[in-house]
Design a protein around this motif. Structure first.
Motif, mmCIF file in Angstrom:
data_model
loop_
_atom_site.group_PDB
_atom_site.id
_atom_site.type_symbol
_atom_site.label_atom_id
_atom_site.label_comp_id
_atom_site.label_asym_id
_atom_site.label_seq_id
_atom_site.Cartn_x
_atom_site.Cartn_y
_atom_site.Cartn_z
ATOM 1 N N ASN A 164 34.419 48.802 33.156
ATOM 2 C CA ASN A 164 33.709 49.537 34.201
ATOM 3 C C ASN A 164 32.364 48.891 34.521
ATOM 4 O O ASN A 164 31.970 48.781 35.686
ATOM 5 C CB ASN A 164 33.479 50.985 33.776
ATOM 6 C CG ASN A 164 34.753 51.809 33.782
ATOM 7 O OD1 ASN A 164 35.771 51.385 34.315
ATOM 8 N ND2 ASN A 164 34.706 52.981 33.186
ATOM 9 N N SER A 167 42.983 52.035 34.251
ATOM 10 C CA SER A 167 42.456 50.708 34.602
ATOM 11 C C SER A 167 43.549 49.735 35.019
ATOM 12 O O SER A 167 43.255 48.662 35.547
ATOM 13 C CB SER A 167 41.661 50.123 33.426
ATOM 14 O OG SER A 167 42.489 49.981 32.286
ATOM 15 N N LYS A 170 39.689 50.252 39.555
ATOM 16 C CA LYS A 170 38.476 49.718 38.965
ATOM 17 C C LYS A 170 37.265 50.307 39.674
ATOM 18 O O LYS A 170 37.366 50.770 40.817
ATOM 19 C CB LYS A 170 38.451 48.192 39.011
ATOM 20 C CG LYS A 170 38.472 47.575 40.385
ATOM 21 C CD LYS A 170 38.473 46.049 40.274
ATOM 22 C CE LYS A 170 38.361 45.374 41.642
ATOM 23 N NZ LYS A 170 39.520 45.621 42.486
#
Length: 720
Positions: free
Chosen positions: A299, A684, A688
């Motif tokens: 992240n 994920s 994103k």
């Protein structure tokens, strides 16, 4: 020092020589970004992530070597080393295995077994262990009655204590039981306080096999326990666990064997289960932390690599109530042009005055974009900004920006040095404006843990989290590259090979002597020696430099090869980045990459990178990513209805879903089950941070400020 090349090559499925040469580069003090970018011929083009994983694993194996050596020395000094122990240690592949082998020989604090041994009961324990059918334990125990052993019962208890500790310390037995626990154990949690309301109510009557439990649930349970709301335990069926011990140690049904069985049951209940419970909990937490750190790292990388909004004058709004809304205007390079404090919240009855002041700032400085912090009074400020934009005669758009860490930065020594003339609140407004202009350049000034894109980050091992996140920041900064003449000291500090001291020295040198004209000038900076120059030079750009190669990612060590390549193609250095530079690709295809690389004295990977840089010097890889979603109007949470289609920006990706900013000041949650139609193990895999996505509203709970979203397009309802 063992470099473990063969072991690592097998584990990572890499060429052993490549691994050995890469380890040598690491041991020589080269940075990971430098190795990844400029030593591809040596590594076989390993990427940054692989190199970091290799380096981390190498550190673990060397730590394992050190621990083995410590254990060998300790056991040898005790005079208890045997070829079998040496062989077992040589084969051990984890620190836990080494600890198991060392356990019987590790100096212990006072235990029931050590007291029994001091009272001379070890021979009795050894005799019981023989489990002879004719032995009567009571009779055998009489011989040991004395001043410290009151009677037969005390003697047998002491002997069993010795046997129990021996069973607990046995490496092979612990290995078997450990495997049994990981296959069969269950993590359980119960309410620690009767009728207590908390966010942990879902865990008040909870159990799940340790082999299946998700990382975010482990971390939630851990935190609930720390905060006193939960009681947590690991349980297994006791009977089969004890049987694993007795099957290996109890030989028959004799009276002596019954004593051994009692010792085995005691060993399990008093020593082995508590120990394995702690071990399982620790391992679960370690794995959960590792997973959470991985998510946080992904992240953070995606956040830092958000596309900058270049060439636009920005206005930052740091919302607030009593202290007002702090306002700062910065030019296209981030230089502060103006500041003000306005009161846009209706309750202060100064909205019209705030509008006049904001419009004046926008017109005077040609503001094109507004960045609004998402903190206290953020919603009211967003509504106010949308109203102002609607009344303007020029196009202006806004974006709500996460202000996570802004207050930390604005109160820091660094911010005080950068903006000594402004108070803490105005510094925060400047930071918010700059975050929209160039997220990477601004966010590197903040502790990565404070940027708000993780989960349970306050529960992570601080050193492990910092190391991982620092690696991400380093990767992002060096991948993008840094303008040597505009970069702040914190940004320069993240460049490979530079330290906080050398970064400050670069800025000081720049302030005293003017802009850098060449990369070589870096060698004049105090304390920046040849090694640091080698590591950092390729990542630093000098726009407008006399030598156009200084504006590219071509390393100075390859300038001669680059100049020769240009000469072979009949190009001048001034033609770098022009349409004529396309001849470089044609020449490489005509001569063959391998032949051309040999002619230039470089490797093929370096040749490919060189051609790319000469075609597009100083290319910012962020420019190819989707642009941030800017808005001109605002919605309220009350306006949302199930089925409504919206466009939003992914703000955070976590284990169980993703939070999406849909422009209502409250991020909505897309649960992992609502991300796509196919099965995914983690959000994920699909999403994103920074992704612009289409979502549909599933449910809105205004009092609890919860919005449920889906990315699966709802089927149209048939006409009534």
């Amino acid at each position: 020092m063992n470099n473990h090349a063969g072991e690592l090559a097998a584990e990572f499925k890499l060429n052993e020589k490549r691994v050995a040469d890469t380890i040598a580069l690491i041991d020589e003090g080269n940075t990971i970004p430098f190795i990844a970018r400029y030593r591809k011929e040596v590594t076989g083009s390993m990427d940054d992530q692989t190199l970091r994983a290799l380096d981390e694993r190498l550190s673990y194996l060397r730590k394992l070597d050190d621990q083995k050596e410590t254990v060998i020395n300790s056991i040898t000094e005790q005079g208890k080393m045997t070829p079998e122990i040496e062989q077992a240690l040589a084969k051990a592949q984890t620190l836990a295995e080494v600890e198991d082998i060392y356990r019987p020989y590790k100096p212990k604090r006072k235990t029931r077994a050590s007291i029994a041994r001091a009272r001379g009961l070890e021979p009795l324990a050894q005799r019981l262990m023989q489990q002879k059918t004719g032995d009567d334990p009571e009779v055998l125990a009489k011989e040991y009655i004395g001043e410290e052993v009151a009677d037969e019962k005390a003697a047998l208890q002491g002997a069993r204590d010795i046997l129990a500790e021996d069973f607990s310390d046995e490496a092979e037995l612990r290995t078997v039981l450990r495997a049994f626990y990981w296959k069969n154990a269950v993590l359980e949690s119960r309410a620690a306080k009767k009728d207590a309301e908390s966010v942990y109510e879902g865990y008040y009557e909870y159990s799940e096999p340790v082999s299946k439990i998700a990382g975010h649930r482990i971390l939630a349970v851990d935190r609930g326990e720390r905060e006193g709301f939960l009681k947590v335990s690991v349980s297994v069926e006791q009977e089969p666990a004890v049987k694993l011990i007795t099957d290996r140690r109890v030989k028959n049904n004799s009276l002596a064997a019954q004593q051994v069985r009692m010792a085995a049951e005691d060993a399990y209940a008093r020593l082995i289960h508590p120990s394995l419970e702690r071990e399982v909990r620790a391992e679960l937490t370690a794995k959960a932390c590792e997973g959470a750190i991985s998510v946080f790292s992904k992240n953070l990388q995606q956040l830092l690599l958000q596309p900058p909004i270049k060439g636009k004058v920005a206005l930052g709004l740091d919302p607030g109530y009593r202290m007002g809304c702090k306002t700062a205007v910065v030019d296209a390079t981030g230089k502060v042009l103006d500041t003000a404090v306005i009161y846009p919240v209706p309750e202060f009855k100064r909205v019209e005055e705030a509008k006049r002041k904001l419009k004046e700032l926008i017109r005077r400085h040609g503001v094109e974009i507004i960045a609004i912090g998402n903190g206290t009074a953020g919603k009211e400020t967003e509504i106010f900004a949308a109203q102002v934009i609607a009344e303007l005669d020029r196009p202006v758009s806004y974006m709500v920006v996460s202000e996570a860490g802004a207050s930390v930065y604005s109160a820091s020594k660094l911010a005080a040095e950068e903006f000594p003339e402004y108070d803490v609140n105005l510094r925060s407004a400047v930071s918010i404006a700059r975050r929209l202009q160039d997220p990477l350049a601004e966010l590197v000034k903040i502790d990565p843990k404070a940027v708000g894109v993780g989960q349970y980050q306050h529960d992570m091992p601080a050193a492990q989290l910092s190391e991982a996140l620092d690696g991400v920041v380093e990767y992002c900064v060096n991948t993008v590259g840094v303008d040597l003449n505009t970069a702040s000291a914190p940004l320069l500090n993240r460049v490979a090979g530079l330290t906080a001291a050398t970064a400050k020295n670069i800025v000081k040198y720049r302030e005293e002597t003017g802009e850098f004209k060449t990369r070589k000038e870096l060698l004049k900076v105090p304390k920046l020696g040849p090694k640091a120059f080698e590591q950092c030079a390729g990542f630093l750009r000098v726009p407008g430099a006399k030598n156009p190669l200084d504006t590219t990612a071509v390393h100075p060590e390859s300038y001669a090869a680059a100049e020769q390549l240009l000469h072979l193609c009949g190009l001048e250095e001034e033609e770098i980045g022009t349409p004529r530079a396309e001849m470089l690709k044609e020449k490489a295809a005509q001569l063959g990459e391998k032949h051309l690389a040999e002619q230039l004295g470089i490797g093929v990977p370096t040749l490919r990178d060189m051609i790319e840089e000469l075609l597009r010097p100083g290319r910012d890889m962020r420019d190819s990513l989707p642009k941030p979603l800017l808005r001109t109007d605002v919605m309220d949470m009350k306006d949302l209805k199930p089925g409504m289609q919206l466009t939003g920006t992914v703000r955070n990706v976590i284990d169980f879903g993703a939070f999406v900013d849909i422009g209502v000041h409250q991020d909505g949650l897309v649960h992992i089950s609502q991300i796509c139609s196919r099965f995914i193990r983690h959000p994920s895999e699909v999403l994103k941070v920074g992704d612009i996505v289409t979502v549909w509203v599933l449910n809105v709970d205004v009092p609890k400020k919860r919005i449920s979203l889906t990315m699966k397009q709802p089927k149209e309802q048939p006409a009534q």
